[in-house]
Design an enzyme around this catalytic site. Structure first.
Site, short mmCIF file in Angstrom:
data_model
loop_
_atom_site.label_atom_id
_atom_site.label_comp_id
_atom_site.label_asym_id
_atom_site.label_seq_id
_atom_site.Cartn_x
_atom_site.Cartn_y
_atom_site.Cartn_z
N LYS A 60 -10.03 -13.43 -48.89
CA LYS A 60 -10.57 -13.72 -46.99
C LYS A 60 -9.68 -13.43 -46.80
O LYS A 60 -10.10 -14.71 -45.26
CB LYS A 60 -10.76 -15.46 -48.09
CG LYS A 60 -11.80 -15.79 -48.39
CD LYS A 60 -12.74 -17.39 -47.17
CE LYS A 60 -11.90 -18.19 -49.26
NZ LYS A 60 -12.71 -19.79 -48.24
N LYS A 97 -6.74 -15.36 -46.51
CA LYS A 97 -5.79 -16.00 -45.53
C LYS A 97 -5.09 -17.36 -46.54
O LYS A 97 -5.24 -17.18 -47.37
CB LYS A 97 -6.53 -16.99 -44.74
CG LYS A 97 -7.61 -17.53 -45.74
CD LYS A 97 -8.34 -19.07 -44.74
CE LYS A 97 -9.58 -19.31 -45.19
NZ LYS A 97 -10.82 -19.80 -44.21
N1 C2G Z 1 -16.25 -26.60 -41.33
C1 C2G Z 1 -17.14 -27.35 -40.26
N2 C2G Z 1 -16.79 -27.32 -38.81
C2 C2G Z 1 -15.32 -26.89 -38.72
C3 C2G Z 1 -14.21 -26.27 -39.61
C4 C2G Z 1 -15.44 -26.24 -40.44
O1 C2G Z 1 -18.04 -27.71 -39.94
N3 C2G Z 1 -14.75 -27.32 -36.80
C5 C2G Z 1 -16.54 -25.64 -42.72
C6 C2G Z 1 -16.80 -25.10 -42.56
O2 C2G Z 1 -17.86 -24.54 -41.92
C7 C2G Z 1 -17.02 -24.82 -44.30
C8 C2G Z 1 -15.86 -26.29 -44.34
O3 C2G Z 1 -16.05 -26.55 -43.02
O4 C2G Z 1 -18.22 -25.20 -44.52
C9 C2G Z 1 -14.45 -25.62 -45.18
O5 C2G Z 1 -14.28 -24.85 -44.21
P1 C2G Z 1 -13.00 -23.53 -44.53
O6 C2G Z 1 -11.84 -24.50 -45.57
O7 C2G Z 1 -12.99 -22.86 -43.46
O8 C2G Z 1 -14.35 -22.98 -45.29
P2 C2G Z 1 -14.47 -21.22 -45.24
O9 C2G Z 1 -13.05 -19.90 -45.18
O10 C2G Z 1 -15.90 -21.17 -44.32
O11 C2G Z 1 -15.18 -20.78 -47.33
O12 C2G Z 1 -17.45 -19.45 -50.81
C10 C2G Z 1 -17.75 -19.88 -49.44
C11 C2G Z 1 -16.08 -19.43 -48.17
O13 C2G Z 1 -15.27 -20.53 -49.52
C12 C2G Z 1 -16.48 -20.74 -47.38
#
Ligand code: C2G
Length: 131
Positions: free
Chosen positions: A45, A47
């Site tokens: 990712k 990050k």
């Molecule tokens: N999320 C949300 N609202 C936000 C920020 C995040 O609903 N303002 C949700 C994201 O959509 C995700 C969860 O919180 O369902 C975790 O967000 P992240 O840590 O950014 O996850 P991500 O990097 O999208 O990783 O295999 C799938 C990936 O690992 C998802």
């Protein structure tokens, strides 16, 4: 027992994450969070999380909606996780809409939930840098 799973990095835990976890738990009785490892974050990712995996895991385990935290180490593991953990529902934010529909082929309900607007880990980091 209806088992729900979701995946993510959950770095700098904020109310957008909590909103998702609360709604995910409401879709079943048992919520598993597959938490991206530091290596998966970096390699797949591109990050780097502020908190390392163990800290992010502890924070998630302190949330009342979360029943189990497992490591997310690959994109492919969703299929095997669904079998291994007898998952009924896969939930994730709608920024991923359509990306995981293949899980329906193995009888898993796939739910994309609306993201919480305005808040994101990236935005928090940017705001803090500007002081
Ligand atoms: N999320 C949300 N609202 C936000 C920020 C995040 O609903 N303002 C949700 C994201 O959509 C995700 C969860 O919180 O369902 C975790 O967000 P992240 O840590 O950014 O996850 P991500 O990097 O999208 O990783 O295999 C799938 C990936 O690992 C998802």
């Amino acid at each position: 027992m209806r088992r729900v799973i979701t995946y993510g990095t959950f770095d700098l835990l904020h109310y957008g994450h909590i909103n998702l976890l609360r709604q995910a738990k409401a879709l079943g009785d048992y919520l598993i969070v597959a938490l991206s490892t530091d290596e998966f974050n970096w390699v797949e990712k591109h990050k780097k999380s502020y908190f390392p995996y163990e800290v992010r895991k502890q924070l998630l385990e302190a949330i009342r909606y979360v029943d189990l935290v497992i490591p997310e180490e690959s994109w492919e593991q969703k299929k095997t996780d669904a079998k291994e953990y007898h998952v009924d529902v896969f939930v994730i934010g709608d920024d991923w809409t359509g990306k995981f529909d293949f899980l329906k082929d193995q009888g898993v309900e796939v739910v994309y939930l609306p993201r919480t607007p305005e808040v994101s880990t990236t935005q928090i980091k940017q705001d803090l840098q500007q002081g």
